[in-house]
Design a protein around this motif. Structure first.
Motif, short mmCIF file in Angstrom:
data_model
loop_
_atom_site.label_atom_id
_atom_site.label_comp_id
_atom_site.label_asym_id
_atom_site.label_seq_id
_atom_site.Cartn_x
_atom_site.Cartn_y
_atom_site.Cartn_z
N LYS A 49 -11.83 11.23 2.62
CA LYS A 49 -11.38 10.89 1.26
C LYS A 49 -11.34 9.37 1.10
O LYS A 49 -10.71 8.65 1.87
CB LYS A 49 -9.99 11.46 0.99
CG LYS A 49 -9.49 11.14 -0.42
CD LYS A 49 -8.11 11.70 -0.67
CE LYS A 49 -7.64 11.34 -2.07
NZ LYS A 49 -6.25 11.84 -2.33
N GLY A 50 -12.04 8.88 0.06
CA GLY A 50 -12.01 7.46 -0.24
C GLY A 50 -12.77 6.58 0.72
O GLY A 50 -12.70 5.35 0.63
N GLN A 59 -9.96 8.74 6.36
CA GLN A 59 -9.57 8.36 5.02
C GLN A 59 -9.66 6.85 4.84
O GLN A 59 -9.11 6.09 5.64
CB GLN A 59 -8.14 8.81 4.70
CG GLN A 59 -7.91 10.30 4.81
CD GLN A 59 -7.33 10.70 6.15
OE1 GLN A 59 -7.89 10.38 7.19
NE2 GLN A 59 -6.20 11.40 6.13
N ALA A 60 -10.34 6.42 3.78
CA ALA A 60 -10.46 5.01 3.41
C ALA A 60 -11.13 4.17 4.49
O ALA A 60 -11.06 2.94 4.46
CB ALA A 60 -9.10 4.42 3.06
N ALA A 61 -11.78 4.79 5.46
CA ALA A 61 -12.51 4.03 6.49
C ALA A 61 -13.75 3.38 5.87
O ALA A 61 -14.36 3.93 4.96
CB ALA A 61 -12.92 4.93 7.65
N ASN A 62 -14.11 2.22 6.38
CA ASN A 62 -15.30 1.52 5.89
C ASN A 62 -16.47 1.83 6.81
O ASN A 62 -16.58 1.27 7.90
CB ASN A 62 -15.04 0.01 5.83
CG ASN A 62 -16.17 -0.74 5.15
OD1 ASN A 62 -17.24 -0.19 4.91
ND2 ASN A 62 -15.93 -2.00 4.83
N LEU A 97 -14.53 15.31 1.06
CA LEU A 97 -15.28 14.17 0.54
C LEU A 97 -14.84 13.80 -0.88
O LEU A 97 -15.63 13.27 -1.66
CB LEU A 97 -16.78 14.48 0.56
CG LEU A 97 -17.42 14.57 1.95
CD1 LEU A 97 -18.73 15.33 1.90
CD2 LEU A 97 -17.66 13.18 2.51
N ARG A 98 -13.60 14.04 -1.18
CA ARG A 98 -13.10 13.72 -2.52
C ARG A 98 -13.11 12.20 -2.75
O ARG A 98 -12.80 11.42 -1.85
CB ARG A 98 -11.68 14.26 -2.71
CG ARG A 98 -11.61 15.77 -2.72
CD ARG A 98 -10.24 16.28 -3.09
NE ARG A 98 -9.87 15.91 -4.46
CZ ARG A 98 -8.78 16.38 -5.08
NH1 ARG A 98 -7.99 17.22 -4.46
NH2 ARG A 98 -8.50 16.00 -6.31
N GLU A 99 -13.49 11.83 -3.98
CA GLU A 99 -13.45 10.44 -4.43
C GLU A 99 -14.36 9.52 -3.60
O GLU A 99 -14.10 8.33 -3.45
CB GLU A 99 -12.01 9.91 -4.40
CG GLU A 99 -11.05 10.75 -5.24
CD GLU A 99 -9.60 10.34 -5.04
OE1 GLU A 99 -9.35 9.19 -4.64
OE2 GLU A 99 -8.73 11.18 -5.31
N VAL A 100 -15.45 10.09 -3.08
CA VAL A 100 -16.40 9.31 -2.28
C VAL A 100 -17.65 9.03 -3.11
O VAL A 100 -18.16 9.90 -3.81
CB VAL A 100 -16.78 10.06 -0.99
CG1 VAL A 100 -17.90 9.35 -0.25
CG2 VAL A 100 -15.56 10.19 -0.08
N ASP A 101 -18.15 7.81 -3.04
CA ASP A 101 -19.39 7.43 -3.74
C ASP A 101 -20.56 7.67 -2.79
O ASP A 101 -20.71 6.97 -1.78
CB ASP A 101 -19.31 5.95 -4.15
CG ASP A 101 -20.48 5.55 -5.06
OD1 ASP A 101 -21.48 6.28 -5.08
OD2 ASP A 101 -20.37 4.50 -5.72
#
Length: 302
Positions: free
Chosen positions: A258-259, A238-241, A277-281
């Motif tokens: 996610k994110g 989650q939120a990993a770059n 994969l919610r909210e992923v570009d």
């Protein structure tokens, strides 16, 4: 007169030296309950409001530049990698708000920077002697550049250690803890199952063929890392770059992304079945041949 006690989910509007922020009472009080911010929003005090900011907005006469990092610390327990001067400025804010955990975190980070120019404090032989003990910790130790390949380092605590350019290839690091700077290190074919990398910086590290099943990489910096054919089944990302990371052929089944940031990420032939994969570009993500059956793509941009 005391203010009425706010609900933990109550929204809070803040004006920090002219910069406006929105958060909740829970965020401001839960992680550091002994801080000045927690005391301010405990409901026991009348809160200062600036006459020009509007009703309900709390005014604090501090520099608002770094307050976003304060909020992110209170929300997630992590802050990004900053320059030494920015860390010094943020440290002043942490001390003002009496955020002792954040202050300790920043001091540790500043310690890593000072250690960059130093040689490793231990040798491979020293490490081998240490891991023969019943409980092993290398908290805050500089292990940069060491060859620790093929060692059994399961459940070792590397929190706050500096392990840049360290070779852990083929080592057993089952359930090890890495809240660390680990730039350009090698974890090739390493057992990292259930490891903790929350907020760690592994930029440009090599993790090809590693076992990262159920590992926690939440908020980690994984830019330009190589995860070719790595097993990340049920991993927490989650939120990993993951910008420009290479995950070609990786197993990400049931992983939580996610994110996560996936700009320029290579996911060719990756297994993303049942991945979150919610909210992923995904517009700049390479997905040729990727398996997406059962993946949760609600809110994803494609």
């Amino acid at each position: 007169m005391e203010s009425p006690e706010p609900s933990s989910s109550s929204p809070v509007l803040l004006n920090i030296g002219g910069k406006k922020y929105a958060t909740t009472v829970e965020t401001l009080t839960q992680r550091e309950p002994d801080s000045m911010l927690a005391a301010m929003f405990s409901g026991r005090h009348t809160l200062p409001q600036h006459p020009t900011t509007g009703k309900g907005m709390v005014f604090v006469d501090r520099d608002g530049k770094h307050f976003r990092h304060v909020l992110n610390w209170l929300r997630d327990g992590a802050i990004p990698v900053l320059s030494e001067s920015d860390y010094q400025q943020l440290l002043r804010e942490a001390e003002y708000y009496q955020l002792l955990g954040l202050a300790d975190y920043i001091n540790e980070r500043l310690g890593w920077k000072k250690a960059d120019s130093l040689e490793a404090e231990l040798t491979r032989k020293d490490v081998i002697k240490s891991i023969q003990a019943q409980r092993v910790r290398f908290r805050g130790v500089n292990l940069s550049g060491l060859d620790l390949s093929k060692l059994d380092l399961s459940e070792v605590d590397f929190s706050y250690a500096c392990i840049k350019n360290t070779d852990f290839s083929c080592a057993n690091l089952y359930k090890a803890k890495f809240g660390v700077e680990a730039l350009s290190s090698s974890f090739q074919n390493t057992n990292l199952r259930e490891c903790e990398f929350i907020g760690a910086n592994l930029q440009e590290s090599i993790l090809d063929g590693a076992n990262l099943r159920s590992a926690n990489l939440q908020d980690a910096c994984l830019t330009r890392c190589s995860f070719i054919e790595t097993d990340l089944h049920s991993a927490h990302l989650q939120a990993a770059n993951l910008t420009q990371a290479n995950l070609r052929g990786a197993n990400l089944e049931a992983a939580n992304l996610k994110g996560a940031k996936l700009s320029g990420t290579n996911l060719q032939d990756a297994n993303l079945q049942r991945a979150y994969l919610r909210e992923v570009d995904l517009r700049d993500t390479q997905l040729t041949g990727a398996k997406l059956g059962g993946a949760n793509l609600l809110g994803a941009i494609r």
